[in-house]
Design a protein around this motif. Sequence first.
Motif, PDB file in Angstrom:
ATOM      1  N   PHE A 311      36.559  43.382  39.244  1.00 30.88           N
ATOM      2  CA  PHE A 311      37.225  44.204  38.246  1.00 30.88           C
ATOM      3  C   PHE A 311      36.465  45.518  38.126  1.00 30.88           C
ATOM      4  CE2 PHE A 311      38.473  39.909  36.912  1.00 30.88           C
ATOM      5  CZ  PHE A 311      39.844  40.066  36.848  1.00 30.88           C
ATOM      6  N   ALA A 312      37.198  46.622  38.009  1.00 26.88           N
ATOM      7  CA  ALA A 312      36.561  47.936  37.925  1.00 26.88           C
ATOM      8  C   ALA A 312      37.409  48.836  37.045  1.00 26.88           C
ATOM      9  CB  ALA A 312      36.397  48.547  39.317  1.00 26.88           C
ATOM     10  N   GLY A 313      36.780  49.921  36.565  1.00 26.85           N
ATOM     11  CA  GLY A 313      37.546  50.869  35.777  1.00 26.85           C
ATOM     12  C   GLY A 313      36.689  51.858  35.051  1.00 26.85           C
ATOM     13  N   THR A 314      37.322  52.642  34.220  1.00 23.38           N
ATOM     14  CA  THR A 314      36.824  53.728  33.373  1.00 23.38           C
ATOM     15  C   THR A 314      36.512  54.983  34.186  1.00 23.38           C
ATOM     16  OG1 THR A 314      34.399  53.445  33.326  1.00 23.38           O
ATOM     17  CG2 THR A 314      35.717  52.010  31.898  1.00 23.38           C
ATOM     18  N   LEU A 315      36.593  56.099  33.501  1.00 20.36           N
ATOM     19  CA  LEU A 315      36.201  57.390  34.051  1.00 20.36           C
ATOM     20  C   LEU A 315      35.480  58.140  32.946  1.00 20.36           C
ATOM     21  CD1 LEU A 315      36.339  59.364  36.477  1.00 20.36           C
ATOM     22  CD2 LEU A 315      38.387  60.324  35.426  1.00 20.36           C
ATOM     23  N   VAL A 329      32.571  48.939  29.438  1.00 20.92           N
ATOM     24  CA  VAL A 329      32.684  47.691  30.187  1.00 20.92           C
ATOM     25  C   VAL A 329      33.507  46.678  29.391  1.00 20.92           C
ATOM     26  CG1 VAL A 329      31.418  45.799  31.278  1.00 20.92           C
ATOM     27  CG2 VAL A 329      30.487  48.126  31.337  1.00 20.92           C
ATOM     28  N   ARG A 330      33.277  46.629  28.076  1.00 20.28           N
ATOM     29  CA  ARG A 330      34.038  45.718  27.226  1.00 20.28           C
ATOM     30  C   ARG A 330      35.533  46.056  27.288  1.00 20.28           C
ATOM     31  NH1 ARG A 330      33.101  41.971  23.672  1.00 20.28           N
ATOM     32  NH2 ARG A 330      30.851  42.337  23.769  1.00 20.28           N
ATOM     33  N   GLY A 331      35.853  47.332  27.381  1.00 15.55           N
ATOM     34  CA  GLY A 331      37.253  47.720  27.503  1.00 15.55           C
ATOM     35  C   GLY A 331      37.905  47.116  28.734  1.00 15.55           C
ATOM     36  N   ILE A 332      37.185  47.104  29.867  1.00 10.72           N
ATOM     37  CA  ILE A 332      37.706  46.464  31.081  1.00 10.72           C
ATOM     38  C   ILE A 332      37.885  44.966  30.841  1.00 10.72           C
ATOM     39  CG2 ILE A 332      37.272  45.985  33.518  1.00 10.72           C
ATOM     40  CD1 ILE A 332      35.501  48.500  33.575  1.00 10.72           C
ATOM     41  N   TYR A 333      36.819  44.339  30.318  1.00 14.37           N
ATOM     42  CA  TYR A 333      36.842  42.896  30.083  1.00 14.37           C
ATOM     43  C   TYR A 333      38.001  42.490  29.174  1.00 14.37           C
ATOM     44  CZ  TYR A 333      35.592  38.711  27.433  1.00 14.37           C
ATOM     45  OH  TYR A 333      35.634  37.509  26.772  1.00 14.37           O
ATOM     46  N   ILE A 336      41.641  42.307  30.768  1.00 13.98           N
ATOM     47  CA  ILE A 336      41.980  41.378  31.848  1.00 13.98           C
ATOM     48  C   ILE A 336      42.926  40.285  31.374  1.00 13.98           C
ATOM     49  CG2 ILE A 336      41.040  39.675  33.454  1.00 13.98           C
ATOM     50  CD1 ILE A 336      38.449  41.451  33.464  1.00 13.98           C
ATOM     51  N   GLY A 337      42.615  39.674  30.236  1.00  9.68           N
ATOM     52  CA  GLY A 337      43.429  38.581  29.733  1.00  9.68           C
ATOM     53  C   GLY A 337      44.842  38.986  29.370  1.00  9.68           C
ATOM     54  N   GLN A 338      45.074  40.270  29.157  1.00  9.97           N
ATOM     55  CA  GLN A 338      46.423  40.729  28.845  1.00  9.97           C
ATOM     56  C   GLN A 338      47.335  40.675  30.072  1.00  9.97           C
ATOM     57  OE1 GLN A 338      46.203  44.616  26.945  1.00  9.97           O
ATOM     58  NE2 GLN A 338      44.200  44.098  26.083  1.00  9.97           N
ATOM     59  N   TYR A 339      46.754  40.715  31.260  1.00  7.45           N
ATOM     60  CA  TYR A 339      47.522  40.710  32.499  1.00  7.45           C
ATOM     61  C   TYR A 339      47.374  39.381  33.259  1.00  7.45           C
ATOM     62  CZ  TYR A 339      47.686  45.760  31.717  1.00  7.45           C
ATOM     63  OH  TYR A 339      47.882  47.015  31.167  1.00  7.45           O
ATOM     64  N   TYR A 340      46.137  38.862  33.292  1.00  7.85           N
ATOM     65  CA  TYR A 340      45.843  37.615  34.000  1.00  7.85           C
ATOM     66  C   TYR A 340      45.238  36.618  32.999  1.00  7.85           C
ATOM     67  CZ  TYR A 340      46.178  40.650  38.151  1.00  7.85           C
ATOM     68  OH  TYR A 340      46.587  41.540  39.118  1.00  7.85           O
ATOM     69  N   PRO A 348      30.444  40.439  31.025  1.00 13.95           N
ATOM     70  CA  PRO A 348      29.208  40.433  31.819  1.00 13.95           C
ATOM     71  C   PRO A 348      28.026  41.000  31.042  1.00 13.95           C
ATOM     72  CG  PRO A 348      30.590  42.270  32.476  1.00 13.95           C
ATOM     73  CD  PRO A 348      31.399  41.466  31.491  1.00 13.95           C
ATOM     74  N   THR A 349      26.841  40.519  31.368  1.00 14.87           N
ATOM     75  CA  THR A 349      25.611  41.113  30.833  1.00 14.87           C
ATOM     76  C   THR A 349      25.325  42.399  31.604  1.00 14.87           C
ATOM     77  OG1 THR A 349      24.315  39.745  32.347  1.00 14.87           O
ATOM     78  CG2 THR A 349      24.666  38.901  30.100  1.00 14.87           C
ATOM     79  N   VAL A 350      24.513  43.257  31.030  1.00 16.23           N
ATOM     80  CA  VAL A 350      24.293  44.584  31.608  1.00 16.23           C
ATOM     81  C   VAL A 350      23.727  44.498  33.025  1.00 16.23           C
ATOM     82  CG1 VAL A 350      21.965  44.854  30.642  1.00 16.23           C
ATOM     83  CG2 VAL A 350      23.370  46.886  31.127  1.00 16.23           C
TER      84      VAL A 350
END
Length: 420
Positions: A311-315, A329-333, A336-340, A348-350
């Motif tokens: 999973f990847a994202g943000t700019l 990172v939390r925004g990506i996490y 995910i559940g909204q789609y899959y 994830p931890t840092v």
Amino acid sequence: MIQNKGLHVGIIGGGIAGLCSAYYLRQAGYRVTIFDQNRITDGCSFGNAGMIVPSHIIPLAQPGMIAKGLRWMLRSTSPFYVKPRLNADLVRWGWLFYRHATDAHVAQAIPALRDISLLSKQLYQELAATDELSFGWQERGLFMLYKTVSAEHEMGEEARVANRSGIEAQVLTGAQVQALEPQVRVEVRGAVYYPGDAHLNPAELISSLISWLRIHEVQFVEEAPVTGFKTENRRLSSVRTNRGEYPVDEVVVAGGAWSPELARQLGFFLPLQGGKGYSFMVPNLASNVQIPAIMLEARATATPMGNSLRFAGTLEVAGTDQTINMNRVRGIYESIGQYYPDIPVQMPTVDRVWKGLRPCSPDGLPYIGRTGRFDNVTLATGHGMMGLSLGPATGKLVAETIAGTSTGVKLDPFRPDRFA
């Protein structure tokens, strides 16, 4: 490999643009040295989403993007952020972005991005067909997944633009998406499917390229920041680093987000900002996504790599700041559940988060070609989020620029001096 020309090319930057340039230059018989300020394995391309996207023919600078960006900036978990700072380069970059967020610019950019992207895919196919490199090449296409009516309308228009431009795009219902994803549940209103897109494993690609280059006697000068150049009239004659001075016949600037500093050392201004992105892996999935996807509303991506899922994202437009913002990172996490909804993902931890800086030009087009200030300097940077996708085409065009030949792809839209 043809007979060695005896000319020595110094490439500044060991990311995908630099490595691909080295590959095609070495194939053409040039001697090559790659300079990198870090270890060669620390580049932006390793944690990339791994997508090869001829579908991405609309540049980042487009109508409506500024309004979206301003809305996103109000949320700490949003996919886009500009770090506020008093910086003249950022101000000028923002102004140029604003100037190019027009329908006219998009119309001009589409054929340029299409042609270089199709060339790059063709070159990837050729590389995958040989036994020299290994990088998990897969041609399964790409989903642009959406959940809202507004996104459906936006993606429908992009699909029409793509089909008119010669890039196949299929508008699918949620049920049709699910039929193409038999292993995992997908909760979406629909998607645009680009069957001509592909994906690969970036870490395998970079490692394989480095191994090939070492075998073929390309020299790597690592952890060696470039401190200056020796110039003679309109030519560079050597590259200076903290590890010594190296004579060269040609120089390729492929420094990614650090390219503006190299440009300053060469006496010209290069509008470019680092766009920070994050990724993390979910390993050992019993049931995995089959087709890479961009989760449109979240602006996050999902790419299968074996039995793992990246999973990847943000700019984050933040210059060369490499700190990790876990809110992003939390925004990506959380997306995910909204789609899959059935994929088992934990925040994830840092230490399990990869970050990298994509070099973003203000008009969404890369810088490829000669600079007018010197006769033997070629730029290969500014690819934004398409660095991996455009890597082979960039390397091929760099090699042809230095050799004075041409594939037929016009470099004028990518000329480094277009904002001078």
